[in-house]
Design a protein around this motif. Sequence first.
Motif, PDB file in Angstrom:
ATOM      1  N   MET A  95       0.849  -1.168   0.000  1.00 51.94           N
ATOM      2  CA  MET A  95       0.000   0.000   0.000  1.00 51.94           C
ATOM      3  C   MET A  95       0.895   1.233   0.000  1.00 51.94           C
ATOM      4  SD  MET A  95      -2.467   1.198   3.141  1.00 51.94           S
ATOM      5  CE  MET A  95      -4.044   1.561   2.453  1.00 51.94           C
ATOM      6  N   LYS A  96       0.607   2.168  -0.900  1.00 49.44           N
ATOM      7  CA  LYS A  96       1.376   3.412  -0.959  1.00 49.44           C
ATOM      8  C   LYS A  96       0.606   4.502  -0.234  1.00 49.44           C
ATOM      9  CE  LYS A  96       4.138   2.736  -4.986  1.00 49.44           C
ATOM     10  NZ  LYS A  96       4.934   3.429  -5.936  1.00 49.44           N
ATOM     11  N   VAL A  97       1.339   5.232   0.618  1.00 52.42           N
ATOM     12  CA  VAL A  97       0.747   6.337   1.360  1.00 52.42           C
ATOM     13  C   VAL A  97       1.634   7.571   1.234  1.00 52.42           C
ATOM     14  CG1 VAL A  97      -0.479   4.887   3.035  1.00 52.42           C
ATOM     15  CG2 VAL A  97       1.821   5.642   3.538  1.00 52.42           C
ATOM     16  N   ILE A  98       1.015   8.734   1.452  1.00 52.98           N
ATOM     17  CA  ILE A  98       1.736  10.001   1.487  1.00 52.98           C
ATOM     18  C   ILE A  98       1.794  10.427   2.944  1.00 52.98           C
ATOM     19  CG2 ILE A  98       1.770  12.409   0.744  1.00 52.98           C
ATOM     20  CD1 ILE A  98      -0.045  11.524  -1.608  1.00 52.98           C
TER      21      ILE A  98
ATOM     22  N   LYS B  34      -1.506  10.587  10.246  1.00 49.33           N
ATOM     23  CA  LYS B  34      -0.099  10.696   9.902  1.00 49.33           C
ATOM     24  C   LYS B  34       0.142  10.460   8.415  1.00 49.33           C
ATOM     25  CE  LYS B  34       1.308   9.172  14.469  1.00 49.33           C
ATOM     26  NZ  LYS B  34       2.226  10.149  14.992  1.00 49.33           N
ATOM     27  N   ALA B  35      -0.870   9.947   7.688  1.00 50.05           N
ATOM     28  CA  ALA B  35      -0.708   9.660   6.267  1.00 50.05           C
ATOM     29  C   ALA B  35      -2.065   9.625   5.580  1.00 50.05           C
ATOM     30  CB  ALA B  35      -0.005   8.311   6.079  1.00 50.05           C
ATOM     31  N   VAL B  36      -2.027   9.719   4.242  1.00 42.84           N
ATOM     32  CA  VAL B  36      -3.216   9.532   3.409  1.00 42.84           C
ATOM     33  C   VAL B  36      -2.859   8.537   2.312  1.00 42.84           C
ATOM     34  CG1 VAL B  36      -4.230  11.800   3.838  1.00 42.84           C
ATOM     35  CG2 VAL B  36      -2.653  11.510   1.949  1.00 42.84           C
ATOM     36  N   ILE B  37      -3.861   7.872   1.778  1.00 40.60           N
ATOM     37  CA  ILE B  37      -3.630   6.914   0.700  1.00 40.60           C
ATOM     38  C   ILE B  37      -3.155   7.670  -0.533  1.00 40.60           C
ATOM     39  CG2 ILE B  37      -4.706   5.206  -0.806  1.00 40.60           C
ATOM     40  CD1 ILE B  37      -6.622   4.557   1.468  1.00 40.60           C
ATOM     41  N   ALA B  38      -2.159   7.136  -1.212  1.00 40.84           N
ATOM     42  CA  ALA B  38      -1.551   7.804  -2.369  1.00 40.84           C
ATOM     43  C   ALA B  38      -2.355   7.505  -3.631  1.00 40.84           C
ATOM     44  CB  ALA B  38      -0.104   7.377  -2.531  1.00 40.84           C
TER      45      ALA B  38
ATOM     46  N   ASP C  20       6.656  12.505   1.729  1.00 43.82           N
ATOM     47  CA  ASP C  20       7.255  11.368   1.035  1.00 43.82           C
ATOM     48  C   ASP C  20       6.157  10.366   0.700  1.00 43.82           C
ATOM     49  OD1 ASP C  20       9.778  12.397   1.261  1.00 43.82           O
ATOM     50  OD2 ASP C  20      10.469  10.989   2.784  1.00 43.82           O
ATOM     51  N   VAL C  21       6.297   9.712  -0.459  1.00 41.58           N
ATOM     52  CA  VAL C  21       5.399   8.623  -0.827  1.00 41.58           C
ATOM     53  C   VAL C  21       6.145   7.343  -0.482  1.00 41.58           C
ATOM     54  CG1 VAL C  21       4.143   7.508  -2.694  1.00 41.58           C
ATOM     55  CG2 VAL C  21       4.391   9.993  -2.681  1.00 41.58           C
ATOM     56  N   VAL C  22       5.593   6.561   0.451  1.00 47.39           N
ATOM     57  CA  VAL C  22       6.266   5.354   0.916  1.00 47.39           C
ATOM     58  C   VAL C  22       5.350   4.150   0.786  1.00 47.39           C
ATOM     59  CG1 VAL C  22       7.800   6.558   2.516  1.00 47.39           C
ATOM     60  CG2 VAL C  22       5.598   5.778   3.305  1.00 47.39           C
ATOM     61  N   GLU C  23       5.967   2.997   0.691  1.00 48.09           N
ATOM     62  CA  GLU C  23       5.246   1.726   0.622  1.00 48.09           C
ATOM     63  C   GLU C  23       5.224   1.127   2.028  1.00 48.09           C
ATOM     64  OE1 GLU C  23       3.160  -1.209  -1.328  1.00 48.09           O
ATOM     65  OE2 GLU C  23       4.125   0.407  -2.441  1.00 48.09           O
ATOM     66  N   VAL C  24       4.018   0.851   2.544  1.00 46.26           N
ATOM     67  CA  VAL C  24       3.877   0.241   3.862  1.00 46.26           C
ATOM     68  C   VAL C  24       2.941  -0.950   3.751  1.00 46.26           C
ATOM     69  CG1 VAL C  24       4.290   2.378   5.154  1.00 46.26           C
ATOM     70  CG2 VAL C  24       1.974   1.756   4.517  1.00 46.26           C
TER      71      VAL C  24
END
Length: 147
Positions: free
Chosen positions: A1-4, A35-39, A17-21
Amino acid sequence: MKVILKEDISNLGYKDDVVEVKSGYGRNYLIPQGKAVIATESALKILAENQRQRAHKLAKIKADAEAAAAALEGVKLSIGAKTSSTGTIFGSVNALQIAEALEKLGHNVDRKIIEVKETIKEVGEYTATIKFHKEVAVEIPFEVVAE
């Protein structure tokens, strides 16, 4: 899942940053905590536009971080701690004590950006890393002495 990422998270990434979690970490912790939103495609377009508009602000923030790091170059701290007869510290030395020692020298540094790799339980010499910006970090040597 990629999140911003919406804020800096240690061992994961920095703001925007766009990261894979893993999906569980993203859905159960990062997104509900804000702390993040879906990319998604639209979120990535908004991010790119925001970064383009903030480019000059980010340059100033980085310059300020570099100036703060330059001010700390060559600083060596001495932190006193109560110790036993064998040299073992009662408790431990952490980022809060380092921030207080820097403040006594006239450097105002937030304790949240100070990173100490090991747990300090004995008298001796150690190193702490202060991360002012994702590209600007400075290492501060410090010595723990018996009071």
